[in-house]
Design an enzyme around this catalytic site. Structure first.
Site, PDB file in Angstrom:
ATOM      1  N   LEU A 101       0.843  -1.200   0.000  1.00  0.00           N
ATOM      2  CA  LEU A 101       0.000   0.000   0.000  1.00  0.00           C
ATOM      3  C   LEU A 101       0.875   1.246   0.000  1.00  0.00           C
ATOM      4  O   LEU A 101       1.936   1.282   0.648  1.00  0.00           O
ATOM      5  CB  LEU A 101      -0.909   0.013   1.231  1.00  0.00           C
ATOM      6  CG  LEU A 101      -1.836  -1.183   1.400  1.00  0.00           C
ATOM      7  CD1 LEU A 101      -2.866  -0.877   2.469  1.00  0.00           C
ATOM      8  CD2 LEU A 101      -2.517  -1.563   0.103  1.00  0.00           C
ATOM      9  N   GLY A 146       1.121  -5.270   1.252  1.00  0.00           N
ATOM     10  CA  GLY A 146       0.056  -5.355   0.243  1.00  0.00           C
ATOM     11  C   GLY A 146       0.518  -6.042  -1.034  1.00  0.00           C
ATOM     12  O   GLY A 146      -0.300  -6.633  -1.752  1.00  0.00           O
ATOM     13  N   ASN A 170       4.705  -7.543   6.510  1.00  0.00           N
ATOM     14  CA  ASN A 170       5.599  -6.926   7.497  1.00  0.00           C
ATOM     15  C   ASN A 170       4.942  -5.779   8.268  1.00  0.00           C
ATOM     16  O   ASN A 170       5.628  -4.936   8.846  1.00  0.00           O
ATOM     17  CB  ASN A 170       6.856  -6.399   6.787  1.00  0.00           C
ATOM     18  CG  ASN A 170       6.524  -5.357   5.728  1.00  0.00           C
ATOM     19  OD1 ASN A 170       5.514  -5.468   5.049  1.00  0.00           O
ATOM     20  ND2 ASN A 170       7.369  -4.354   5.587  1.00  0.00           N
ATOM     21  N   GLU A 171       3.600  -5.741   8.277  1.00  0.00           N
ATOM     22  CA  GLU A 171       2.892  -4.586   8.836  1.00  0.00           C
ATOM     23  C   GLU A 171       3.363  -4.195  10.235  1.00  0.00           C
ATOM     24  O   GLU A 171       3.507  -3.018  10.541  1.00  0.00           O
ATOM     25  CB  GLU A 171       1.378  -4.851   8.868  1.00  0.00           C
ATOM     26  CG  GLU A 171       0.665  -4.614   7.558  1.00  0.00           C
ATOM     27  CD  GLU A 171       0.845  -5.742   6.555  1.00  0.00           C
ATOM     28  OE1 GLU A 171       1.588  -6.701   6.843  1.00  0.00           O
ATOM     29  OE2 GLU A 171       0.242  -5.656   5.470  1.00  0.00           O
TER      30      GLU A 171
HETATM   31  N1  CO8 Z   1       4.485   3.674  -0.297  1.00  0.00           N
HETATM   32  C1  CO8 Z   1       4.909   4.867  -0.752  1.00  0.00           C
HETATM   33  N2  CO8 Z   1       6.184   5.117  -1.146  1.00  0.00           N
HETATM   34  C2  CO8 Z   1       7.062   4.110  -1.070  1.00  0.00           C
HETATM   35  C3  CO8 Z   1       6.697   2.833  -0.607  1.00  0.00           C
HETATM   36  C4  CO8 Z   1       5.331   2.629  -0.208  1.00  0.00           C
HETATM   37  N3  CO8 Z   1       4.886   1.436   0.242  1.00  0.00           N
HETATM   38  N4  CO8 Z   1       7.792   2.045  -0.633  1.00  0.00           N
HETATM   39  C5  CO8 Z   1       8.796   2.796  -1.106  1.00  0.00           C
HETATM   40  N5  CO8 Z   1       8.367   4.045  -1.369  1.00  0.00           N
HETATM   41  C6  CO8 Z   1       9.130   5.165  -1.927  1.00  0.00           C
HETATM   42  C7  CO8 Z   1      10.358   5.498  -1.061  1.00  0.00           C
HETATM   43  O1  CO8 Z   1      10.010   6.365   0.019  1.00  0.00           O
HETATM   44  C8  CO8 Z   1      11.229   6.189  -2.095  1.00  0.00           C
HETATM   45  O2  CO8 Z   1      10.730   7.507  -2.288  1.00  0.00           O
HETATM   46  P1  CO8 Z   1      11.747   8.749  -2.575  1.00  0.00           P
HETATM   47  O3  CO8 Z   1      12.480   8.388  -3.846  1.00  0.00           O
HETATM   48  O4  CO8 Z   1      10.845   9.921  -2.715  1.00  0.00           O
HETATM   49  O5  CO8 Z   1      12.672   8.832  -1.386  1.00  0.00           O
HETATM   50  C9  CO8 Z   1      10.951   5.398  -3.383  1.00  0.00           C
HETATM   51  O6  CO8 Z   1       9.686   4.772  -3.181  1.00  0.00           O
HETATM   52  C10 CO8 Z   1      11.990   4.326  -3.645  1.00  0.00           C
HETATM   53  O7  CO8 Z   1      12.132   3.527  -2.474  1.00  0.00           O
HETATM   54  P2  CO8 Z   1      13.549   2.919  -2.011  1.00  0.00           P
HETATM   55  O8  CO8 Z   1      14.617   3.931  -2.224  1.00  0.00           O
HETATM   56  O9  CO8 Z   1      13.365   2.385  -0.614  1.00  0.00           O
HETATM   57  O10 CO8 Z   1      13.713   1.749  -3.080  1.00  0.00           O
HETATM   58  P3  CO8 Z   1      14.499   0.361  -2.916  1.00  0.00           P
HETATM   59  O11 CO8 Z   1      14.550  -0.223  -4.280  1.00  0.00           O
HETATM   60  O12 CO8 Z   1      15.772   0.551  -2.169  1.00  0.00           O
HETATM   61  O13 CO8 Z   1      13.550  -0.540  -1.978  1.00  0.00           O
HETATM   62  C11 CO8 Z   1      11.446  -1.455  -1.272  1.00  0.00           C
HETATM   63  C12 CO8 Z   1      12.279  -0.874  -2.427  1.00  0.00           C
HETATM   64  C13 CO8 Z   1      12.049  -2.813  -0.834  1.00  0.00           C
HETATM   65  C14 CO8 Z   1      10.030  -1.669  -1.768  1.00  0.00           C
HETATM   66  C15 CO8 Z   1      11.500  -0.475  -0.100  1.00  0.00           C
HETATM   67  O14 CO8 Z   1      11.168   0.837  -0.581  1.00  0.00           O
HETATM   68  C16 CO8 Z   1      10.538  -0.799   1.006  1.00  0.00           C
HETATM   69  O15 CO8 Z   1      10.816  -1.660   1.820  1.00  0.00           O
HETATM   70  N6  CO8 Z   1       9.410  -0.062   1.055  1.00  0.00           N
HETATM   71  C17 CO8 Z   1       8.423  -0.189   2.113  1.00  0.00           C
HETATM   72  C18 CO8 Z   1       7.550  -1.339   1.846  1.00  0.00           C
HETATM   73  C19 CO8 Z   1       6.568  -1.505   2.936  1.00  0.00           C
HETATM   74  O16 CO8 Z   1       6.891  -1.653   4.100  1.00  0.00           O
HETATM   75  N7  CO8 Z   1       5.284  -1.455   2.574  1.00  0.00           N
HETATM   76  C20 CO8 Z   1       4.230  -1.609   3.506  1.00  0.00           C
HETATM   77  C21 CO8 Z   1       3.064  -0.742   3.165  1.00  0.00           C
HETATM   78  S1  CO8 Z   1       1.714  -1.056   4.272  1.00  0.00           S
HETATM   79  C22 CO8 Z   1       0.748  -2.242   3.504  1.00  0.00           C
HETATM   80  O17 CO8 Z   1       0.942  -2.577   2.372  1.00  0.00           O
HETATM   81  C23 CO8 Z   1      -0.377  -2.898   4.247  1.00  0.00           C
HETATM   82  C24 CO8 Z   1      -1.005  -2.044   5.242  1.00  0.00           C
HETATM   83  C25 CO8 Z   1      -2.184  -2.721   5.864  1.00  0.00           C
HETATM   84  C26 CO8 Z   1      -3.137  -1.751   6.525  1.00  0.00           C
HETATM   85  C27 CO8 Z   1      -2.996  -1.690   7.943  1.00  0.00           C
HETATM   86  C28 CO8 Z   1      -4.233  -1.170   8.597  1.00  0.00           C
HETATM   87  C29 CO8 Z   1      -3.932  -0.014   9.473  1.00  0.00           C
END
Ligand code: CO8
Length: 295
Positions: A101, A146, A170-171
């Site tokens: 998400l 997500g 990993n929430e």
């Molecule tokens: N949402 C928005 N932006 C994101 C997200 C995301 N999920 N993930 C990464 N980005 C952004 C980063 O902030 C970065 O932005 P900027 O260039 O402006 O600094 C850009 O994308 C690139 O990210 P990285 O530099 O970190 O890229 P990498 O290639 O090094 O890593 C990853 C990619 C592995 C995907 C890493 O970004 C990561 O781990 N992201 C977080 C993933 C995560 O934890 N997602 C969980 C989201 S929550 C969810 O899906 C379920 C919620 C359920 C609801 C709960 C109820 C309350």
């Protein structure tokens, strides 16, 4: 669900995109493939009845409201196309299947926005999890939260054997809690004990670990992922559709019904949880951590 679809189409039209231009599968029949909408590329091979849906919401395929809207419209077109029997879901983003998400949709917005966003997340799950088509996830990159949910909605998961990739719900690492239907989907995939441990610790698994617990069905070298997905798809399509579809519904309907029975309260729970100061603070810290990690 029809009402939700109408709302989504209205949203898409408001955003300037025109979902009705192309035939199901993102191209007009007999015409050269072309992109219907920006963040989801769809190519339907009419000789096999298999479509490839490639997520292209760069850089990380985060599931924003706009992306979810486009995804749902593309999926619905394929679902309604008698010529399409199977979908391979994959990513056009390098090294990322989906980052889950979009955290920005859950931070610093209004309660109305959170409710609209959550409805779209629910809708994505309902449509993908119950699809009549055979769905195969070709997981060609990392797939947290997500992103993992999307993969688990599919009938079969193939992951690239790259030690840099990870997958899981990993929430809790973000200080948030996976909703009951995320949990149910994981229980249906890997069983109760593995889900309990995964969710409490917010575990992200390497491809071999994910394979070991059954979170993915098969590992392949990265360059073989699309051809393997096509081969698996043809095995699944050898089964008569009606028998497979009824069986799938029998397996998944109780899980779907649980969300349908509590859909409104699930939205209210999400809104009241995500608007808490402490949760907003956790999300802010998590985003800062992501930026710092990059250096
Ligand atoms: N949402 C928005 N932006 C994101 C997200 C995301 N999920 N993930 C990464 N980005 C952004 C980063 O902030 C970065 O932005 P900027 O260039 O402006 O600094 C850009 O994308 C690139 O990210 P990285 O530099 O970190 O890229 P990498 O290639 O090094 O890593 C990853 C990619 C592995 C995907 C890493 O970004 C990561 O781990 N992201 C977080 C993933 C995560 O934890 N997602 C969980 C989201 S929550 C969810 O899906 C379920 C919620 C359920 C609801 C709960 C109820 C309350």
């Amino acid at each position: 669900m029809a009402a939700v679809a109408v709302t989504l189409v209205r949203r898409l039209l408001r955003s300037g995109l025109r979902p009705g231009l192309c035939g199901a599968g993102g191209r007009e029949l007999g015409a050269a493939p072309r992109r219907a909408i920006g963040r989801v590329a769809v190519e339907l091979d009419s000789s096999t009845g298999v479509a490839v849906m490639k997520m292209e919401n760069l850089p990380v395929n985060s599931l924003s409201l706009d992306f979810l809207t486009e995804f749902l419209i593309s999926l619905e077109k394929l679902e309604n196309d008698r010529g399409c029997r199977g979908v391979i879901l994959t990513s056009g983003a390098p090294k990322i299947f989906s980052a889950g998400l979009d955290i920005m949709e859950m931070y610093g917005k209004s309660a109305e926005h959170y409710a609209e966003f959550w409805k779209a997340v629910q809708e994505m799950w309902l449509r993908l999890y119950q699809s009549n088509m055979v769905t195969v996830a070709a997981i060609n990159g990392s797939s947290p939260a997500g992103g993992c949910l999307m993969a688990m909605c599919c009938d079969y998961r193939i992951m690239a054997e790259n030690p840099k990739y990870s997958i899981g719900l990993n929430e809790t690492q973000l200080g948030i809690v996976a909703p009951f239907w995320f949990k149910d989907t994981m229980v249906n995939t890997v069983g109760n004990r593995a889900t309990e441990r995964s969710l409490e610790l917010g575990l992200l698994y390497s491809p071999p670990e994910a394979h070991k617990i059954g979170l993915v069905d098969q590992l392949v070298p990265e360059e073989k992922i699309q051809s393997t997905a096509a081969a698996v798809m043809s095995q699944w399509l050898a089964i008569p559709d009606h028998a497979r579809q009824i069986t799938k519904s029998m397996m998944r309907k109780p899980t779907v019904d649980r969300l349908l029975a509590h859909r409104e309260s699930d939205i209210q729970n999400f809104v009241s949880f995500i608007t808490k100061d402490s949760i907003q603070k956790s999300l802010q810290m998590y985003m800062e951590m992501l930026k710092q990690r990059r250096g």
